[in-house]
Scaffold this motif. Structure first.
Motif, PDB file in Angstrom:
ATOM      1  N   ILE A 205     -14.645   0.509  82.847  1.00 45.78           N
ATOM      2  CA  ILE A 205     -13.714   0.511  81.401  1.00 45.78           C
ATOM      3  C   ILE A 205     -12.754   1.799  81.681  1.00 45.78           C
ATOM      4  CG2 ILE A 205     -13.089   0.578  79.125  1.00 45.78           C
ATOM      5  CD1 ILE A 205     -15.431  -1.450  78.858  1.00 45.78           C
ATOM      6  N   LEU A 206     -13.394   2.981  81.527  1.00 42.38           N
ATOM      7  CA  LEU A 206     -12.714   4.548  81.588  1.00 42.38           C
ATOM      8  C   LEU A 206     -11.928   4.639  82.919  1.00 42.38           C
ATOM      9  CD1 LEU A 206     -15.125   7.152  80.101  1.00 42.38           C
ATOM     10  CD2 LEU A 206     -12.763   6.350  79.534  1.00 42.38           C
ATOM     11  N   MET A 207     -12.276   3.928  83.981  1.00 39.12           N
ATOM     12  CA  MET A 207     -11.627   4.229  85.373  1.00 39.12           C
ATOM     13  C   MET A 207     -10.588   3.277  85.262  1.00 39.12           C
ATOM     14  SD  MET A 207     -12.862   6.207  87.524  1.00 39.12           S
ATOM     15  CE  MET A 207     -11.681   5.637  88.686  1.00 39.12           C
ATOM     16  N   ASN A 208     -10.379   2.208  84.781  1.00 37.86           N
ATOM     17  CA  ASN A 208      -9.206   1.193  84.472  1.00 37.86           C
ATOM     18  C   ASN A 208      -7.982   2.322  83.628  1.00 37.86           C
ATOM     19  OD1 ASN A 208      -9.944  -0.673  85.710  1.00 37.86           O
ATOM     20  ND2 ASN A 208     -10.541  -2.166  83.960  1.00 37.86           N
ATOM     21  N   VAL A 209      -8.556   3.075  82.695  1.00 40.24           N
ATOM     22  CA  VAL A 209      -7.696   3.929  82.070  1.00 40.24           C
ATOM     23  C   VAL A 209      -7.079   5.170  82.641  1.00 40.24           C
ATOM     24  CG1 VAL A 209      -7.598   5.207  79.880  1.00 40.24           C
ATOM     25  CG2 VAL A 209      -8.743   3.111  79.794  1.00 40.24           C
ATOM     26  N   ILE A 210      -8.002   5.979  83.376  1.00 45.47           N
ATOM     27  CA  ILE A 210      -7.593   6.963  84.022  1.00 45.47           C
ATOM     28  C   ILE A 210      -7.106   7.028  85.477  1.00 45.47           C
ATOM     29  CG2 ILE A 210      -9.410   8.426  82.455  1.00 45.47           C
ATOM     30  CD1 ILE A 210     -10.957   8.647  84.869  1.00 45.47           C
ATOM     31  N   SER A 211      -7.469   5.973  86.065  1.00 44.19           N
ATOM     32  CA  SER A 211      -6.755   5.945  87.479  1.00 44.19           C
ATOM     33  C   SER A 211      -5.275   5.706  87.606  1.00 44.19           C
ATOM     34  CB  SER A 211      -7.729   4.708  88.338  1.00 44.19           C
ATOM     35  OG  SER A 211      -7.264   3.743  87.615  1.00 44.19           O
ATOM     36  N   GLY A 212      -5.020   5.730  88.585  1.00 42.21           N
ATOM     37  CA  GLY A 212      -3.595   5.343  89.061  1.00 42.21           C
ATOM     38  C   GLY A 212      -2.674   6.589  89.722  1.00 42.21           C
ATOM     39  N   PHE A 213      -1.737   6.217  90.342  1.00 41.89           N
ATOM     40  CA  PHE A 213      -0.509   6.969  91.124  1.00 41.89           C
ATOM     41  C   PHE A 213      -0.063   8.091  89.906  1.00 41.89           C
ATOM     42  CE2 PHE A 213       3.668   8.055  92.355  1.00 41.89           C
ATOM     43  CZ  PHE A 213       3.410   8.902  93.688  1.00 41.89           C
ATOM     44  N   ASP A 214       0.044   9.262  90.469  1.00 41.20           N
ATOM     45  CA  ASP A 214       0.700  10.073  89.669  1.00 41.20           C
ATOM     46  C   ASP A 214       1.559  11.130  90.568  1.00 41.20           C
ATOM     47  OD1 ASP A 214       1.309  12.261  87.587  1.00 41.20           O
ATOM     48  OD2 ASP A 214      -0.492  13.281  87.669  1.00 41.20           O
ATOM     49  N   SER A 215       2.894  11.116  90.112  1.00 42.97           N
ATOM     50  CA  SER A 215       4.105  11.932  90.981  1.00 42.97           C
ATOM     51  C   SER A 215       3.527  13.377  90.849  1.00 42.97           C
ATOM     52  CB  SER A 215       5.272  11.533  90.491  1.00 42.97           C
ATOM     53  OG  SER A 215       5.437  12.052  88.883  1.00 42.97           O
ATOM     54  N   THR A 219      -1.549  13.776  96.112  1.00 41.73           N
ATOM     55  CA  THR A 219      -2.975  13.305  96.811  1.00 41.73           C
ATOM     56  C   THR A 219      -3.335  12.126  96.386  1.00 41.73           C
ATOM     57  OG1 THR A 219      -4.629  14.452  95.490  1.00 41.73           O
ATOM     58  CG2 THR A 219      -3.945  15.702  97.544  1.00 41.73           C
ATOM     59  N   THR A 220      -2.699  11.710  94.910  1.00 41.00           N
ATOM     60  CA  THR A 220      -2.927  10.250  94.559  1.00 41.00           C
ATOM     61  C   THR A 220      -2.355   9.155  95.460  1.00 41.00           C
ATOM     62  OG1 THR A 220      -1.215  10.473  93.039  1.00 41.00           O
ATOM     63  CG2 THR A 220      -3.449  10.871  92.139  1.00 41.00           C
ATOM     64  N   VAL A 221      -2.909   8.110  95.366  1.00 41.65           N
ATOM     65  CA  VAL A 221      -2.608   6.840  96.154  1.00 41.65           C
ATOM     66  C   VAL A 221      -1.980   5.845  95.391  1.00 41.65           C
ATOM     67  CG1 VAL A 221      -4.073   7.233  97.953  1.00 41.65           C
ATOM     68  CG2 VAL A 221      -4.746   5.772  96.016  1.00 41.65           C
ATOM     69  N   ASP A 222      -1.027   5.120  95.775  1.00 43.95           N
ATOM     70  CA  ASP A 222      -0.226   4.147  94.822  1.00 43.95           C
ATOM     71  C   ASP A 222      -0.978   2.793  95.211  1.00 43.95           C
ATOM     72  OD1 ASP A 222       1.556   2.725  93.394  1.00 43.95           O
ATOM     73  OD2 ASP A 222       3.173   3.153  94.362  1.00 43.95           O
ATOM     74  N   ARG A 223      -1.885   2.558  94.658  1.00 45.50           N
ATOM     75  CA  ARG A 223      -2.898   1.468  94.764  1.00 45.50           C
ATOM     76  C   ARG A 223      -3.305   0.718  93.308  1.00 45.50           C
ATOM     77  NH1 ARG A 223      -6.226   0.906 100.083  1.00 45.50           N
ATOM     78  NH2 ARG A 223      -7.562  -0.845  99.520  1.00 45.50           N
ATOM     79  N   LYS A 224      -3.194  -0.324  92.931  1.00 42.87           N
ATOM     80  CA  LYS A 224      -3.667  -0.988  91.857  1.00 42.87           C
ATOM     81  C   LYS A 224      -4.931  -1.373  92.008  1.00 42.87           C
ATOM     82  CE  LYS A 224      -3.562  -2.655  87.837  1.00 42.87           C
ATOM     83  NZ  LYS A 224      -3.757  -1.881  86.447  1.00 42.87           N
ATOM     84  N   VAL A 225      -6.069  -0.717  91.207  1.00 47.79           N
ATOM     85  CA  VAL A 225      -7.547  -1.103  91.527  1.00 47.79           C
ATOM     86  C   VAL A 225      -8.063  -1.830  90.088  1.00 47.79           C
ATOM     87  CG1 VAL A 225      -9.590  -0.313  91.942  1.00 47.79           C
ATOM     88  CG2 VAL A 225      -7.759   0.514  93.246  1.00 47.79           C
ATOM     89  N   GLU A 226      -8.631  -2.826  89.937  1.00 48.76           N
ATOM     90  CA  GLU A 226      -9.299  -3.429  88.798  1.00 48.76           C
ATOM     91  C   GLU A 226     -10.828  -3.103  88.956  1.00 48.76           C
ATOM     92  OE1 GLU A 226      -9.988  -4.457  85.421  1.00 48.76           O
ATOM     93  OE2 GLU A 226      -8.001  -4.777  85.818  1.00 48.76           O
ATOM     94  N   PHE A 227     -11.384  -1.876  88.234  1.00 45.91           N
ATOM     95  CA  PHE A 227     -12.544  -1.381  88.336  1.00 45.91           C
ATOM     96  C   PHE A 227     -13.628  -2.460  87.735  1.00 45.91           C
ATOM     97  CE2 PHE A 227      -9.720   1.980  89.121  1.00 45.91           C
ATOM     98  CZ  PHE A 227     -10.530   2.633  89.952  1.00 45.91           C
TER      99      PHE A 227
END
Length: 464
Positions: A205-215, A219-227
């Motif tokens: 649940i927390l990973m769904n909140v804190i993850s995601g691409f950041d300009s 080094t962040t990847v533009d990739r949608k992940v459903e944890f």
């Protein structure tokens, strides 16, 4: 307050009640002995959002607007950031309440919070022992019930090892899935922020909140992940490997026994578990302790009393630099800066840093080759259980504790600690590693194990 220790994010959402006040009361009751927090946000309030009323702690090397961020160092003792780290911003936007900043080894360099400039965090299971490190404050705060969840950072095992010592879940995501913007850098190619929780589901649940691409973080990847995608899956048909070298690396008898039981438990569920050769494992610690200090030498150069940090005024510029750093940085931080500066010097760069990068590639290749045949790799999270405060004096003994966790950082793959029994009445943790970007499957497999874990793992009541 009864039952707060067993409270999870999911349970709080079901009850529809705020636990911010309960969390603050629990901290005020327990933390004088536990010492999990450097700063408590006593003015914390509920925020609007899906997770309104859920109290969460944040490791004190992740910046929080208006709330002191020290990295457990004297040099940043009075630093109050003017902005929120991306992960903190996302937590607030989702309704989480930041209840405070947790203790760590100074600048996240250590494995027991014994290198904090302020205090040593105690293990909730035995107050004479360490909580692990460097995210020891976060793990102890979750295990004791001061908060339901916390964020840590993991450079060589700093989420997973304290989670193992304290008997909670600790998850290190694939490198690049969570923004490091606002994380005070230790080793930029290895650092990753992740959750420490009571259940695997809460971690997802927390990973769904804190993850995601950041300009703000290239080094962040533009990739949608459903944890949470695989939390209800059946994993009985997976193939699992473990290195035979696991039993060669100074492992305690009790931890070895629990690991053998873990293997048998998996086989009892119909899972194929193979012992494999991983001779490169023994080089991972040496490789890490060349690469990480080299990046430390670069990243911490800004904390000189001029650009950042407390300044000790002297007559000359050089003297000011020397006094500011010598008086306000601890011995382990200074040791790693010196090692890193040495290995990056022109005379030794090829012999040490460049060679370490090549060995890192070999270790990564070996792990990737194993994942061609297997779904997951398992090891104990730590070769030992929580040690007594002040018991270990030799830095090399400290470093060798990271033998099983470091490979995941070198390869940038996801890895999780799950509790699996006890040794000498102390928690033992097992580590699951997965392919890069297979984070939802790692969480799903861990949840599959958690549901049928034969070991009851209650949170210990505080001693009267």
């Amino acid at each position: 307050m009864k039952g707060f220790k067993e409270m999870t994010i999911t349970e709080i959402l079901k009850r529809g009640k705020s636990y911010v006040k309960d969390s603050l009361e629990t901290i005020n009751k327990l933390d004088e002995k536990l010492k999990a927090f450097i700063t408590v946000n006593n003015k914390a309030k509920e925020l609007p959002g899906k997770f309104s009323g859920v109290p969460i702690a944040v490791k004190d090397n992740i910046v929080t607007k208006g709330l002191r961020t020290t990295c457990a160092s004297k040099i940043l003792k009075e630093y109050i950031p003017p902005y929120d780290a991306t992960v903190v911003k996302k937590l607030k936007q989702s309704g989480f309440t930041i209840i405070g900043k947790t203790n760590l080894d100074e600048f996240a360099m250590g494995t027991g919070t014994e290198y904090s400039a302020y205090q040593i965090t105690r293990n909730p299971w035995d107050l004479s022992r360490v909580a692990g490190g460097s995210s020891g404050g976060s793990a102890a705060a979750v295990a004791s019930g001061e908060v339901v969840a916390a964020l840590g950072s993991d450079t060589g095992g700093s989420i997973r090892q304290p989670a193992a010592f304290c008997g909670v879940i600790g998850f290190k995501p694939t490198y690049g899935l969570v923004s490091r913007y606002g994380l005070v850098a230790f080793a930029s190619s290895l650092d990753q922020i992740g959750p420490i929780t009571k259940t695997v589901k809460d971690a997802a649940i927390l990973m769904n909140v804190i993850s995601g691409f950041d300009s703000n973080d290239s080094t962040t990847v533009d990739r949608k992940v459903e944890f949470t995608k695989y939390l209800d899956e059946d994993f009985s048909n997976v193939k699992v490997a473990f290195p035979k070298e696991v039993f060669d690396e100074g492992i305690e008898d009790g931890v070895a026994e629990r690991f053998n039981e873990f293997v048998k438990f998996l086989e009892g569920k119909g899972i194929k578990v193979d012992k494999v050769d991983f001779p490169e494992l023994k080089y991972s610690v040496a490789t890490y302790y060349i690469i990480a200090p080299a990046e430390v030498s670069s990243n911490l150069s800004r904390f000189d009393g001029m650009r950042y940090g407390k300044r000790n005024e002297e007559e000359g510029l050089l003297e000011t630099y020397l006094k500011s750093r010598t008086n306000n940085l601890g011995p382990e931080v200074i040791r790693r800066i010196m090692i890193g500066t040495f290995t990056l010097s022109a005379a030794y760069y090829d012999a040490y840093f460049e060679k370490a990068q090549k060995v890192r590639r070999l270790i990564t290749n070996k792990i990737e080759n194993l994942f061609d045949k297997y779904d997951f790799i398992i090891t104990p999270t730590s070769p030992i259980t929580a040690f007594k405060i002040g018991e270990i004096k030799d830095p090399l003994v400290y470093y060798l504790m990271d033998i099983f966790t470091i490979p995941a950082n070198l390869a940038g793959i996801p890895a999780i600690n799950i509790p699996f029994g006890f040794s000498n009445n102390l928690p033992v943790g097992m580590q699951i590693m997965g392919r890069k970007f297979d984070d939802p499957k790692v969480l799903g497999f861990a949840n599959y194990i958690e549901k049928d874990n034969p070991v009851v793992f209650p949170f210990k009541e505080e001693k009267k």
